[in-house]
Write a protein that holds these residues in place. Structure first.
Motif, PDB file in Angstrom:
ATOM      1  N   ARG A  14       0.810  -1.216   0.000  1.00  0.00           N
ATOM      2  CA  ARG A  14       0.000   0.000   0.000  1.00  0.00           C
ATOM      3  C   ARG A  14       0.847   1.271   0.000  1.00  0.00           C
ATOM      4  O   ARG A  14       0.441   2.308  -0.526  1.00  0.00           O
ATOM      5  CB  ARG A  14      -0.936  -0.004   1.211  1.00  0.00           C
ATOM      6  N   GLY A  15       2.045   1.199   0.602  1.00  0.00           N
ATOM      7  CA  GLY A  15       2.924   2.372   0.593  1.00  0.00           C
ATOM      8  C   GLY A  15       3.338   2.748  -0.811  1.00  0.00           C
ATOM      9  O   GLY A  15       3.259   3.914  -1.209  1.00  0.00           O
ATOM     10  N   ARG A  16       3.790   1.759  -1.581  1.00  0.00           N
ATOM     11  CA  ARG A  16       4.173   2.034  -2.959  1.00  0.00           C
ATOM     12  C   ARG A  16       2.968   2.439  -3.791  1.00  0.00           C
ATOM     13  O   ARG A  16       3.063   3.321  -4.643  1.00  0.00           O
ATOM     14  CB  ARG A  16       4.852   0.806  -3.570  1.00  0.00           C
ATOM     15  N   LEU A  17       1.830   1.803  -3.542  1.00  0.00           N
ATOM     16  CA  LEU A  17       0.611   2.158  -4.267  1.00  0.00           C
ATOM     17  C   LEU A  17       0.273   3.633  -4.071  1.00  0.00           C
ATOM     18  O   LEU A  17      -0.005   4.355  -5.039  1.00  0.00           O
ATOM     19  CB  LEU A  17      -0.543   1.278  -3.784  1.00  0.00           C
ATOM     20  N   GLY A  18       0.327   4.106  -2.813  1.00  0.00           N
ATOM     21  CA  GLY A  18       0.002   5.503  -2.545  1.00  0.00           C
ATOM     22  C   GLY A  18       0.967   6.465  -3.203  1.00  0.00           C
ATOM     23  O   GLY A  18       0.555   7.484  -3.770  1.00  0.00           O
ATOM     24  N   LEU A  19       2.280   6.154  -3.160  1.00  0.00           N
ATOM     25  CA  LEU A  19       3.271   7.046  -3.770  1.00  0.00           C
ATOM     26  C   LEU A  19       3.124   7.090  -5.280  1.00  0.00           C
ATOM     27  O   LEU A  19       3.192   8.168  -5.895  1.00  0.00           O
ATOM     28  CB  LEU A  19       4.680   6.587  -3.393  1.00  0.00           C
ATOM     29  N   VAL A  20       2.931   5.944  -5.909  1.00  0.00           N
ATOM     30  CA  VAL A  20       2.812   5.911  -7.370  1.00  0.00           C
ATOM     31  C   VAL A  20       1.547   6.631  -7.822  1.00  0.00           C
ATOM     32  O   VAL A  20       1.578   7.443  -8.758  1.00  0.00           O
ATOM     33  CB  VAL A  20       2.829   4.455  -7.883  1.00  0.00           C
ATOM     34  N   VAL A  21       0.432   6.362  -7.169  1.00  0.00           N
ATOM     35  CA  VAL A  21      -0.824   7.034  -7.545  1.00  0.00           C
ATOM     36  C   VAL A  21      -0.717   8.535  -7.313  1.00  0.00           C
ATOM     37  O   VAL A  21      -1.125   9.338  -8.165  1.00  0.00           O
ATOM     38  CB  VAL A  21      -2.001   6.432  -6.747  1.00  0.00           C
ATOM     39  N   PRO A  75      10.680  16.376 -10.981  1.00  0.00           N
ATOM     40  CA  PRO A  75      10.854  15.816  -9.630  1.00  0.00           C
ATOM     41  C   PRO A  75       9.804  14.762  -9.280  1.00  0.00           C
ATOM     42  O   PRO A  75      10.118  13.778  -8.597  1.00  0.00           O
ATOM     43  CB  PRO A  75      10.728  17.050  -8.718  1.00  0.00           C
ATOM     44  N   LEU A  76       8.585  14.952  -9.759  1.00  0.00           N
ATOM     45  CA  LEU A  76       7.536  13.972  -9.482  1.00  0.00           C
ATOM     46  C   LEU A  76       7.799  12.657 -10.206  1.00  0.00           C
ATOM     47  O   LEU A  76       7.541  11.576  -9.667  1.00  0.00           O
ATOM     48  CB  LEU A  76       6.178  14.546  -9.893  1.00  0.00           C
ATOM     49  N   LEU A  77       8.322  12.739 -11.428  1.00  0.00           N
ATOM     50  CA  LEU A  77       8.666  11.518 -12.154  1.00  0.00           C
ATOM     51  C   LEU A  77       9.833  10.791 -11.486  1.00  0.00           C
ATOM     52  O   LEU A  77       9.884   9.557 -11.468  1.00  0.00           O
ATOM     53  CB  LEU A  77       9.013  11.855 -13.611  1.00  0.00           C
ATOM     54  N   LEU A  78      10.780  11.557 -10.939  1.00  0.00           N
ATOM     55  CA  LEU A  78      11.876  10.935 -10.197  1.00  0.00           C
ATOM     56  C   LEU A  78      11.360  10.262  -8.921  1.00  0.00           C
ATOM     57  O   LEU A  78      11.843   9.183  -8.538  1.00  0.00           O
ATOM     58  CB  LEU A  78      12.929  11.988  -9.845  1.00  0.00           C
ATOM     59  N   LEU A  79      10.376  10.904  -8.266  1.00  0.00           N
ATOM     60  CA  LEU A  79       9.763  10.281  -7.097  1.00  0.00           C
ATOM     61  C   LEU A  79       9.052   8.987  -7.485  1.00  0.00           C
ATOM     62  O   LEU A  79       9.117   7.988  -6.761  1.00  0.00           O
ATOM     63  CB  LEU A  79       8.782  11.250  -6.438  1.00  0.00           C
ATOM     64  N   LEU A  80       8.378   9.004  -8.633  1.00  0.00           N
ATOM     65  CA  LEU A  80       7.730   7.792  -9.131  1.00  0.00           C
ATOM     66  C   LEU A  80       8.763   6.691  -9.358  1.00  0.00           C
ATOM     67  O   LEU A  80       8.548   5.525  -8.989  1.00  0.00           O
ATOM     68  CB  LEU A  80       6.998   8.113 -10.440  1.00  0.00           C
ATOM     69  N   ASP A  81       9.897   7.048  -9.937  1.00  0.00           N
ATOM     70  CA  ASP A  81      10.944   6.067 -10.206  1.00  0.00           C
ATOM     71  C   ASP A  81      11.454   5.435  -8.916  1.00  0.00           C
ATOM     72  O   ASP A  81      11.738   4.231  -8.867  1.00  0.00           O
ATOM     73  CB  ASP A  81      12.091   6.759 -10.951  1.00  0.00           C
ATOM     74  N   GLN A  82      11.573   6.237  -7.854  1.00  0.00           N
ATOM     75  CA  GLN A  82      12.015   5.695  -6.571  1.00  0.00           C
ATOM     76  C   GLN A  82      10.915   4.892  -5.886  1.00  0.00           C
ATOM     77  O   GLN A  82      11.192   3.871  -5.256  1.00  0.00           O
ATOM     78  CB  GLN A  82      12.472   6.840  -5.654  1.00  0.00           C
ATOM     79  N   ALA A  83       9.667   5.361  -6.011  1.00  0.00           N
ATOM     80  CA  ALA A  83       8.550   4.663  -5.360  1.00  0.00           C
ATOM     81  C   ALA A  83       8.383   3.252  -5.916  1.00  0.00           C
ATOM     82  O   ALA A  83       8.052   2.312  -5.176  1.00  0.00           O
ATOM     83  CB  ALA A  83       7.258   5.456  -5.538  1.00  0.00           C
ATOM     84  N   VAL A  84       8.617   3.088  -7.205  1.00  0.00           N
ATOM     85  CA  VAL A  84       8.473   1.772  -7.827  1.00  0.00           C
ATOM     86  C   VAL A  84       9.453   0.775  -7.228  1.00  0.00           C
ATOM     87  O   VAL A  84       9.180  -0.431  -7.172  1.00  0.00           O
ATOM     88  CB  VAL A  84       8.676   1.903  -9.355  1.00  0.00           C
ATOM     89  N   ARG A  85      10.577   1.271  -6.735  1.00  0.00           N
ATOM     90  CA  ARG A  85      11.612   0.393  -6.188  1.00  0.00           C
ATOM     91  C   ARG A  85      11.402   0.060  -4.713  1.00  0.00           C
ATOM     92  O   ARG A  85      12.235  -0.628  -4.125  1.00  0.00           O
ATOM     93  CB  ARG A  85      12.990   1.032  -6.400  1.00  0.00           C
ATOM     94  N   LEU A  86      10.341   0.563  -4.111  1.00  0.00           N
ATOM     95  CA  LEU A  86      10.039   0.189  -2.737  1.00  0.00           C
ATOM     96  C   LEU A  86       9.718  -1.305  -2.663  1.00  0.00           C
ATOM     97  O   LEU A  86       9.082  -1.861  -3.553  1.00  0.00           O
ATOM     98  CB  LEU A  86       8.850   0.997  -2.210  1.00  0.00           C
TER      99      LEU A  86
END
Length: 433
Positions: A14-21, A75-86
Motif C-alpha cells: 500500500r505504501g508504494r501504491l500511494g506514492l505511485v498514484v 521531480p515527481l517523475l523521479l519520485l515515481l521512479d524511486q517509489a516503484v523500487r520500494l
C-alpha cells in the motif's frame, strides 16, 4: 478470490501504491494545466484583472510558462521512479520464485509493466479531478494581475492522451525495475561516466550563436540543455562530495554515508537529478528581481515580479519533492541491507548512527548540486544582464537561500521516514531465514 486487477494494484504494498498514484496524479494535473495554456490561440487577448496574468496572456512568453510546467513534472517523475523500487527485497524473492517456476526475463518485465502501469493509470485518471480542483484555484486573480489559467479553455481531447502517456511511462518504469536485482552495488566504486559533457558541449555551441540566444527557440534550448547537463552531473557531484567526506570523516555516520555513495553514486544521483535545475531557479530569482527593481519601470515590475515569485515558490516545492524522493531511496537502501545494519547495531553501534548517515547521504547529494545550480543561474544571469558587479548581494542571497532550503528539505524528509529506518535495524532483523 481476489480479482487479478486488485492483485496487481496491491502487489507492491500500500505504501508504494500511494506514492505511485499520488505522483502520477500530480504529473497528470500539471500536464493538463500545460496543455490548457498551450492550446490558447496566439490571438488570445484577455489580460488584466478580468483575464490572464501577462506572461500567460502574451504569446511570446507563453511557451516559457508551458516549459516551466513541464519541468515541474521532473521531480515527481523521479519520485515515481524511486517509489516503484520500494519493497525491493520482497520483489527480488518473488522474481526468483517465478524464475524457478519457469518465468523468463520477458515474463517478469511484462509483469512489472502491468503491475506499475495499472497503478499509474489509476493515478492518471485521478489526475483529471485533481486538475479540476487545481483549475478552480488558478482561476482566481492573483494580486490584481489576472488569473493563471483561462476560464474558457482547457486541455480538451488532450486529456486522455495525457493520462495514457502517464500510464505508459509507469509501465516503462515498472518493466525496467524488474530488469535486475535492486539494492546491490553495481558501480564498484567506479567514477560515474561523464555523460554530462554531451549536453554541456551543445550548450557551449549554443552560447557562441548570439542569434539563437535572442530567439524564443534558443532560450528554450538553453534551459533544456542546462537542465540536462546538471541532471547528468548529479552522480558525479555525489561521488566527488562523498569522496571528500570519506577522506575527512570524523564520525561513523559520515563514514557510512560517504562509503555508500562512493560505492554506488548512480541511484542516489538520479533521485536528486532535478536539484541542479531547482538551484538555477533559486539563484536566478533574486538577481532577476534585484535587476528589475533597479532598472525597470513600475509597469514592468508589476508584470514580471509576480511570475518570478511564483517560480521561486514552485522551486521550493520541487526541492521538497526531490528531498522526499532521495529519502525514499535512502530508506529503501537501508531496508534492503537491514540484516547487515541490524548486526552493526547489535555490536554496539547506536541506531541513531544509521538514521544520521541517511540524512548525511541526502545532504551530500542534494546540497552541493543545488548550490552549484544556484551559482550557475545567479552568476550566469548577472553576466547576461551585464551587471555582475552590482548583483553581488543578490548572488549571495541566492546561494545562501538555496543551501538553507536544501538542508531544511533534507531534514524534514528524513525525519518523516526515520521510524522505518529504526524498525529496519531492530534485533528481529538479525534472523537468517
Amino acid at each position: 478470490m481476489r480479482p487479478l486487477w486488485l492483485t496487481l494494484l496491491l502487489a507492491g504494498g500500500r505504501g508504494r501504491l500511494g506514492l505511485v498514484v499520488g505522483a502520477t496524479a500530480a504529473v497528470t494535473s500539471l500536464l493538463l494545466v500545460a496543455a490548457s495554456i498551450a492550446r490558447l490561440p496566439r490571438t488570445y487577448l484577455r489580460q488584466g484583472t478580468d483575464g490572464l496574468v501577462g506572461v500567460v496572456a502574451e504569446p511570446g512568453t507563453r511557451p516559457g510558462v508551458v516549459l516551466a510546467l513541464l519541468l515541474m513534472t521532473v521531480p515527481l517523475l523521479l519520485l515515481l521512479d524511486q517509489a516503484v523500487r520500494l519493497g525491493s527485497t520482497a520483489r527480488i524473492r518473488r522474481a526468483e520464485a517465478l524464475r524457478v517456476a519457469g518465468a523468463t526475463a520477458g515474463d517478469l518485465r511484462r509483469w512489472g509493466a502491468a503491475e506499475v502501469g495499472l497503478t499509474a493509470l489509476v493515478g492518471g485518471l485521478l489526475g483529471v479531478p485533481l486538475w479540476l480542483l487545481l483549475r478552480l484555484a488558478l482561476l482566481e486573480p492573483v494580486g490584481g494581475s489576472g488569473a493563471l489559467l483561462p476560464d474558457d479553455a482547457g486541455p480538451g481531447w488532450w486529456t486522455w492522451p495525457v493520462a495514457a502517456a502517464v500510464a505508459a511511462y509507469g509501465a516503462l518504469v515498472g518493466a525496467r525495475s524488474t530488469a535486475g536485482p535492486e539494492g546491490r552495488s553495481r558501480a564498484g566504486g567506479r567514477r560515474p561516466r561523464p555523460w554530462w559533457l554531451l549536453p554541456l558541449a551543445a550548450l557551449v555551441v549554443l552560447a557562441w550563436r548570439d542569434e539563437l540566444l535572442v530567439s524564443d527557440v534558443g532560450v528554450v534550448l538553453l534551459v533544456v540543455l542546462l537542465t540536462l547537463t546538471l541532471a547528468l552531473l548529479a552522480p558525479t557531484v555525489a561521488y566527488l562530495a562523498a569522496g571528500v567526506l570519506v577522506g575527512r570523516a570524523a564520525s561513523a555516520a559520515a563514514l557510512l554515508a560517504g562509503r555508500r555513495l562512493v560505492a554506488d553514486p548512480g541511484p542516489a544521483g538520479r533521485a536528486a537529478a532535478a536539484a541542479g535545475a531547482v538551484g538555477v531557479t533559486l539563484g536566478v530569482v533574486p538577481v532577476f528581481i534585484g535587476s528589475l527593481t533597479a532598472q525597470a519601470a513600475a509597469g514592468d515590475r508589476d508584470y514580471y515580479v509576480l511570475p518570478a515569485v511564483g517560480a521561486g515558490i514552485c522551486a521550493l516545492v520541487a526541492l521538497l519533492v526531490i528531498a522526499a524522493s532521495l529519502a525514499v531511496h535512502s530508506t529503501e537502501t537501508v531496508l534492503v541491507r537491514r540484516r547487515e545494519l541490524a548486526t552493526l547495531v547489535a555490536t554496539g553501534v547506536p541506531a541513531t548512527v544509521v538514521s544520521d548517515s541517511q540524512r548525511l547521504e541526502c545532504l551530500l547529494v542534494t546540497v552541493p548540486l543545488a548550490v552549484l545550480g544556484s551559482l550557475v543561474g545567479s552568476v550566469g544571469y548577472a553576466v547576461l544582464a551585464a551587471d555582475l558587479a552590482g548583483s553581488t548581494a543578490e548572488v549571495l542571497v541566492g546561494l545562501g537561500s538555496t543551501a538553507a532550503v536544501s538542508v531544511l528539505a533534507c531534514w524534514l524528509a528524513t525525519a518523516v521516514l526515520r521510524p522505518w529506518v529504526r524498525d529496519a535495524v531492530g534485533p528481529e532483523n538479525l534472523r537468517t531465514v
